[in-house]
Design a protein around this motif. Structure first.
Motif, PDB file in Angstrom:
ATOM      1  N   TYR B  84       0.835  -1.196   0.000  1.00  0.00           N
ATOM      2  CA  TYR B  84       0.000   0.000   0.000  1.00  0.00           C
ATOM      3  C   TYR B  84       0.869   1.244   0.000  1.00  0.00           C
ATOM      4  CZ  TYR B  84      -3.603  -3.359   1.075  1.00  0.00           C
ATOM      5  OH  TYR B  84      -4.441  -4.430   1.002  1.00  0.00           O
ATOM      6  N   ALA B  85       0.380   2.269  -0.649  1.00  0.00           N
ATOM      7  CA  ALA B  85       1.058   3.561  -0.593  1.00  0.00           C
ATOM      8  C   ALA B  85       0.668   4.256   0.703  1.00  0.00           C
ATOM      9  CB  ALA B  85       0.664   4.407  -1.794  1.00  0.00           C
ATOM     10  N   PRO B  86       1.573   5.057   1.251  1.00  0.00           N
ATOM     11  CA  PRO B  86       1.237   5.751   2.490  1.00  0.00           C
ATOM     12  C   PRO B  86       0.237   6.868   2.228  1.00  0.00           C
ATOM     13  CG  PRO B  86       3.356   6.496   1.703  1.00  0.00           C
ATOM     14  CD  PRO B  86       2.923   5.402   0.771  1.00  0.00           C
ATOM     15  N   GLY B  87      -0.444   7.276   3.258  1.00  0.00           N
ATOM     16  CA  GLY B  87      -1.374   8.393   3.144  1.00  0.00           C
ATOM     17  C   GLY B  87      -1.675   8.894   4.536  1.00  0.00           C
ATOM     18  N   SER B  88      -1.678  10.199   4.693  1.00  0.00           N
ATOM     19  CA  SER B  88      -1.923  10.749   6.030  1.00  0.00           C
ATOM     20  C   SER B  88      -3.417  10.854   6.272  1.00  0.00           C
ATOM     21  CB  SER B  88      -1.307  12.138   6.143  1.00  0.00           C
ATOM     22  OG  SER B  88       0.072  12.045   5.976  1.00  0.00           O
ATOM     23  N   GLY B  89      -3.870  10.226   7.303  1.00  0.00           N
ATOM     24  CA  GLY B  89      -5.278  10.365   7.697  1.00  0.00           C
ATOM     25  C   GLY B  89      -5.373  11.367   8.829  1.00  0.00           C
ATOM     26  N   GLY B  90      -6.401  12.140   8.857  1.00  0.00           N
ATOM     27  CA  GLY B  90      -6.628  13.004  10.016  1.00  0.00           C
ATOM     28  C   GLY B  90      -7.291  12.182  11.110  1.00  0.00           C
ATOM     29  N   ARG B  91      -7.347  12.734  12.305  1.00  0.00           N
ATOM     30  CA  ARG B  91      -7.964  12.005  13.413  1.00  0.00           C
ATOM     31  C   ARG B  91      -9.423  11.683  13.131  1.00  0.00           C
ATOM     32  NH1 ARG B  91     -10.229  16.754  15.211  1.00  0.00           N
ATOM     33  NH2 ARG B  91      -8.886  18.499  14.662  1.00  0.00           N
ATOM     34  N   ASP B  92     -10.094  12.599  12.397  1.00  0.00           N
ATOM     35  CA  ASP B  92     -11.530  12.436  12.192  1.00  0.00           C
ATOM     36  C   ASP B  92     -11.883  12.080  10.753  1.00  0.00           C
ATOM     37  OD1 ASP B  92     -10.541  14.824  11.339  1.00  0.00           O
ATOM     38  OD2 ASP B  92     -12.147  16.075  12.170  1.00  0.00           O
TER      39      ASP B  92
END
Lengths: 764, 764
Positions: B84-92
């Protein structure tokens, strides 16, 4: 004594026989040496070398060479600006500049005269034959004792062949010798030997014409020295020169020097604005890479009736060859420095004369001056025992220094720590010496020529300062940077053990970076058995800095006081509790300012330099059992026991590797190896047909033992092991052969012919 | 305010318009990009990409492809472990994993479906046509407002297309709007645009099977992020992954993300144990590299009769595309954060909805959320001025924040320093605004459609922390290491100026090292206009550490007190005397422990990290004069004046370069550029035939001015300039065109056709 490495708990990694992390690539043939590097458009250099030991160059005609397909240019000295190889001069030495290509005269067989540049190595090699150099041969002097007479001068401008003269006197030598019960003495020759690393030298340089900068890949022990020397010779600032050592296939001191070829190739790369490469052939290596040893000593030992040494006097003549490289002048002063050995000697009078000869320059070779000292002294001690009718072990025990330490010698050394009689006692116990002597007596009765050789030695290791850095990545893996630049020793494994010990990083998560002047702040490279005591201490100090930060971050994460945090089985934990965090957790926090104590900078790296203020002095005792074949004169070493005390042992496998290899190399000099010049200065031993490097079946498996007398000079408590085996082995083996022969002295190498002739003489 | 850089004397290098040290190689075509790297035995990857915006994959037949000469393998998702490629998720945020090759379904045109590996790029490309993928087409939703309805779901497993919903309220918005004299509002579209760096993306990875380690060369803005992401995806410790950025030919934020191709190529290199390379084609770049902007805003501004802003309310819908990359989620929250702009706004109610669509993922693109905010607000302010019959400059001056600073906005920003009315006054003065309006009036009388556009903006730059190191070599030359990783900005020149200023090293003796995770302890790369304020401050702090040591060594050499030593014209000297030593002399001493004060470690290097605790806020005022060709609707910007205040200016040439380029890119979006999808989700603008990147003759030379309001957030006093031009230019140009047209609002790009139609409508 420093206690920086005193463990909080039993050491886990320091002292463990970890297999070399470096071996995988070498065993599978994946090492990458200068020869393996391929840059697009690389030009190749081949060198026209002098065929004469001494001659005037009256003409160079390269026209035919330039017609060889692929040949781009042929350069002689006149085509270059004044380019010189570096060389260390002493304050009181007479030194001439060392041109990278001969200027007007040649002064040894093999000296570079002209450089052919071609698009392939084959073309460059082919063209060598078509560069016609006209020589007017001149009288040459290759024998150092002859050179001493100054009848033929190597550098007429100096008015003498004597580059260096020194005299070291202390105590009342006249009285010592006048009152001696016995005086023993001999002329002893330390023959020229060739270091013959598996990988000869090589250099590749690439010029970046946009940046005006140069990258130099060299098979060197000292990348920072290459950077500095190339920058100076080419008039570049050091930030425009990057030196890289790829894998280096052995060196033995010979690759400390920055050679004419390195300067020349770097210059040609900058002039031609192309990558330029030169790799030394084996034949070239025998004439163009420094030779080692090359001394003649006339020494005498005075003893009283009880076998106590009263004094030592005499002269050492060192053969420098024709030019001074970085390590040429330093060997012989080291011989004088270490001539007192491990013995109480109340008076010395030692003269040193280093002379130029029309021969390949000499320089550091495994031991670099110390093997010569140990050899002379240990031979004299054995001669004395013979004269006095004492067992050689007994005579040694009477004279070994018993302290206190530090102990200053009359020759200027300051032994840091030692246990010399204990080492010999231990050796005698390990070998059951009395039984061995009884076995020898029985064998002699059976007509077998069995000899026992002993040696007790002390040597000097470590110098200068060096850098180390330990970086913990965000995932807890580590990168260790060292200014040392090993060439096969496996010291990276030892460094990894130090970091694993102090920080709890698993070995397989540690990477070692060395041999790159860009990645590493500074380094003095690898020489003088300095790597662990200087480079290792720098890494230890860097790891301590990291540990201190780890402790503070862990304390913050654990809500504890830093002084209560220690490295344990479960990670970095609070003493006496099961609260702990892993290094990975600490590393994550270190790279996230929000998780850090407010007074800490983010990141997790420690850098340190370690300055070794005083050298350290390994010591030991060796024993060899040798047998001579009466029919052929062939010597066979049947047993070899080495007890080497190099202080704290970080990795016994690595140390034993050095013991085995060191003894092999000493044995090689004792029995097989030697460079010789004929009367007109031709090198008669410039191939493995003539130069008899010992083969595996000529070696003996060394029974290797180690002491543990901590050195106070560095926080690891270590001393160097790189050269001890070689220092001990040569006199040990020669003493065994003389013991078998019952002869006072024969010069090395103890070839079958020489031994056979001695046997015939002995039998009348 | 920090005073670390306050000079002892007038600054010599900081503030000087030094020409870029980087330019030589680029101007002469000697840059070395991923495409230029050649490793022996490299395998090439070409990617089969989805032809559908939304479809089920029912079969993949690669048999014919495998018969193409040179093709070694074809991989689909089923052949790989879960990569999988990385991706920044927010807390919400609602986030799905992003497979490197499509698993079962495709969700945008251009999504990688299969990878062909061949011995040449040509073979790999040829084979693409022979990989037969069977698709079952499904309904696609590419319009974000449609996606908002959730009638068609991009990721059915999430149950919604709404990845992120946030609402920001402050003040009494109801009352503000209820009591407003006027409310102006509009739906405003920030069209999708393509970053189109000169160099598309590219990655080369080489696996060292002996060491079990990987080197990844990537055209990235963040080598340390590549290292971390590749290590994590492949399950390697970070010390076994080295990421290197060779020269990078532009990025504009799009190369912050670590993309599926980087993970895939790294994986294939480790699996095949060969170097593996992929370089993006221009056509691929239009579908596979993130798009920027892609928002639809419905916003209203409430004003009193005097033109004071009372409140702002509405909704921003952000189009994320089909997957979340590192920068996909972060843009729209940045839009909300900056929606108060430089104005006093007493009440806000702002809703944000970020939705998935069946389109290429969006992400950071020069400004990354701030250009959108500024555009909306500046359009609304112009609409309000029009409605209220006020001059746009006058309305702005009534509302600009006058401090005190730091100033907290209702949207969560904390402006560090500013002089907003002063900036606008200065701009009006520079342009002779009144005269310009008079000229406009005259032109209109002549029938010419001249418009004047204004914009006042504030934006946010800098974040995180970074590392810097300054090493002085033994000869006094310097090497500077930075964790930032520029891709064409020339920031190395600015860094060199800082080091020259603090240490007195000539610029040509300074080398900059960046973009190599081995040589550099850590870095967050180059993004968010952070390089100078974060990376430059780290270098300044490192230089200060070196300066402190230099001062102590110089004092020792000069037999003076360190506090009396300062850098002057003659080197490092004793204040008030002519006693001085050069940096070269200091450096020589630093590497020679015998010349050092006893308490100093040898060596001369400083390392520092700088943690930017608060962001900094550049601001400025722009003006454009535009003319519309009545016949064709073509817009021509006749004049463009930019006053950007980015605090202390280290190098005005570098800053002006960013002003020129930034304005060009904003003008491009305003007038020319746009990615559009048809009703089934085909990208209709995936080449430079359809995607209208402005040419040189469509640009205007920017009259670039700079303020000098120091930032208190960092010791250099600087703010970022990388994005300001783009942020200011888009509304400035659109406002000018609307002013010329007398129309309330048209969405970008203001193509001739669109303008021509508006003219026709206006003329009725």
């Amino acid at each position: 004594m420093s206690s920086a490495v005193e463990p909080q708990t039993t050491p886990k990694w320091i002292g463990m026989a970890v297999k070399r992390l470096e071996d995988g690539k070498f065993i599978t043939g994946k090492g990458s040496f200068v020869e393996d590097l391929a840059l697009e458009g690389t030009l190749h250099v081949a060198l026209v070398r002098s065929l004469y030991a001494h001659a005037r160059i009256t003409g160079i005609d390269a026209r035919e060479a330039l017609e060889v397909p692929g040949v781009l240019a042929v350069y002689a000295a006149a085509d270059l600006p004044g380019l010189y190889a570096p060389g260390s001069g002493g304050r009181d030495a007479k030194v001439v500049q060392h041109p990278v290509l001969a200027q007007g005269f040649v002064r040894y067989v093999g000296q570079p005269v002209a450089a052919v540049v071609a698009t392939s190595r084959q073309s460059a090699q082919d063209a060598l034959q078509r560069v016609y150099v006209d020589y007017e041969a001149l009288e040459a002097v290759c024998d150092p004792l002859e050179a001493l007479q100054n009848a033929v001068l190597v550098h007429p401008g100096l008015g003498t062949n004597h580059a260096l003269r020194r005299r070291t006197t202390a105590g009342d030598v006249e009285a010592a010798f006048a009152g001696a019960h016995r005086v023993v003495g001999a002329r002893m020759v330390q023959q020229r030997v060739a270091p013959t690393a598996m990988e000869p030298r090589g250099v590749l340089a690439a010029w970046d014409k946009v940046q005006g900068s140069l990258t130099v890949w060299s098979s060197t022990q000292m990348p920072h020295e290459v950077r500095g020397s190339v920058a100076e010779a080419l008039g570049l600032p050091e930030n425009r020169v990057r030196a890289i050592t790829p894998d280096v296939g052995g060196a033995f001191g010979a690759k400390i020097n920055v050679y004419p070829e390195e300067i020349l190739v770097a210059y040609l790369a900058s002039r031609l604005e192309k990558p330029v490469k030169w790799v030394e052939s084996r034949a070239e290596s025998f004439v163009a890479t420094v030779h080692g040893r090359a001394q003649v000593a006339d020494l005498e030992l005075a003893l009283d009736a009880g076998g106590r040494i009263l004094g030592l006097r005499g002269r050492v003549v060192a053969d420098l060859g024709a030019y001074i490289l970085d390590t040429t002048l330093g060997n012989a002063p080291g011989t004088i420095l270490m001539l007192q050995g491990p013995y109480e000697i109340p008076a010395v009078d030692l003269e040193l004369v280093s002379v130029y000869t029309h021969a390949t320059p000499t320089g550091a070779y495994r031991g670099a001056g110390r093997p010569e000292a140990t050899y002379y002294l240990e031979r004299l001690v054995d001669m004395a025992a013979h004269e006095l009718g004492l067992d050689p072990a007994e005579l040694r025990l009477k004279n070994l220094i018993r302290g206190p330490f530090p102990y200053k010698t009359l020759t200027g050394a300051k032994y840091d720590s030692g246990a010399y009689p204990e080492a010999l006692h231990k050796l005698l116990e390990l070998t059951d010496y009395a039984a061995l002597r009884a076995e020898q007596a029985r064998a002699r009765q059976e007509g077998r020529l069995l000899g026992i050789g002993l040696c007790t030695y002390v040597e000097i290791t470590g110098y200068g300062w060096d850098t180390g850095a330990v970086r913990i990545n965000p995932d807890g893996s580590a990168v260790v940077f060292t200014g040392t630049s090993p060439h096969g020793q496996g010291t990276g494994t030892g460094f990894a053990q130090i970091v694993a010990e102090r920080l709890g990083v698993p070995l397989e998560r540690i990477q070692i970076v060395q041999g790159d002047t860009l990645a590493i702040p500074f380094g003095m490279g690898t020489a003088g058995s300095r790597t662990l005591s200087v480079g290792g201490s720098a890494i230890l100090n860097a790891a301590e800095k990291v540990a201190e930060k780890v402790r503070r971050i862990a304390a913050h994460l654990l809500e504890a006081a830093p002084e209560d945090v220690e490295l344990g089985e479960g990670g970095w934990g609070v003493r006496g509790t099961d609260k702990a965090v892993s290094l990975e957790q600490v590393a994550q926090a270190a790279y996230n300012p929000r998780k850090l104590p407010p007074d800490l900078e983010p990141g997790l790296e420690g850098q340190a330099t370690f300055n070794l203020k005083e050298a350290n002095y390994p010591f030991g005792a060796h024993l060899a059992l040798a047998e001579i074949d009466r029919e052929t004169g062939q010597v066979r070493v049947l047993r070899y026991v080495a007890l080497d005390d190099v202080g704290v042992v970080v990795n016994p496998l690595l140390v034993e590797g050095q013991q085995q290899g060191g003894v092999a190399q000493g044995l090689g000099q004792a029995l097989y190896e030697g460079i010789s010049y004929d009367e007109v200065g031709q090198n008669r031993s410039a191939s493995f047909l003539e130069y008899n490097l010992p083969r595996a079946d000529q070696m003996v498996w060394v029974e290797a033992h180690r002491g543990g007398t901590r050195s106070p000079t560095n926080p690891l408590g270590v001393k160097g092991i790189g050269e001890a085996g070689t220092i001990g082995a040569t006199p040990t083996v020669v003493n065994a052969v003389m013991d078998a022969l019952g002869v006072k002295h024969l010069d090395m190498p103890l070839t079958p012919e020489k031994v056979w002739r001695a046997l015939r003489q002995g039998q009348g």
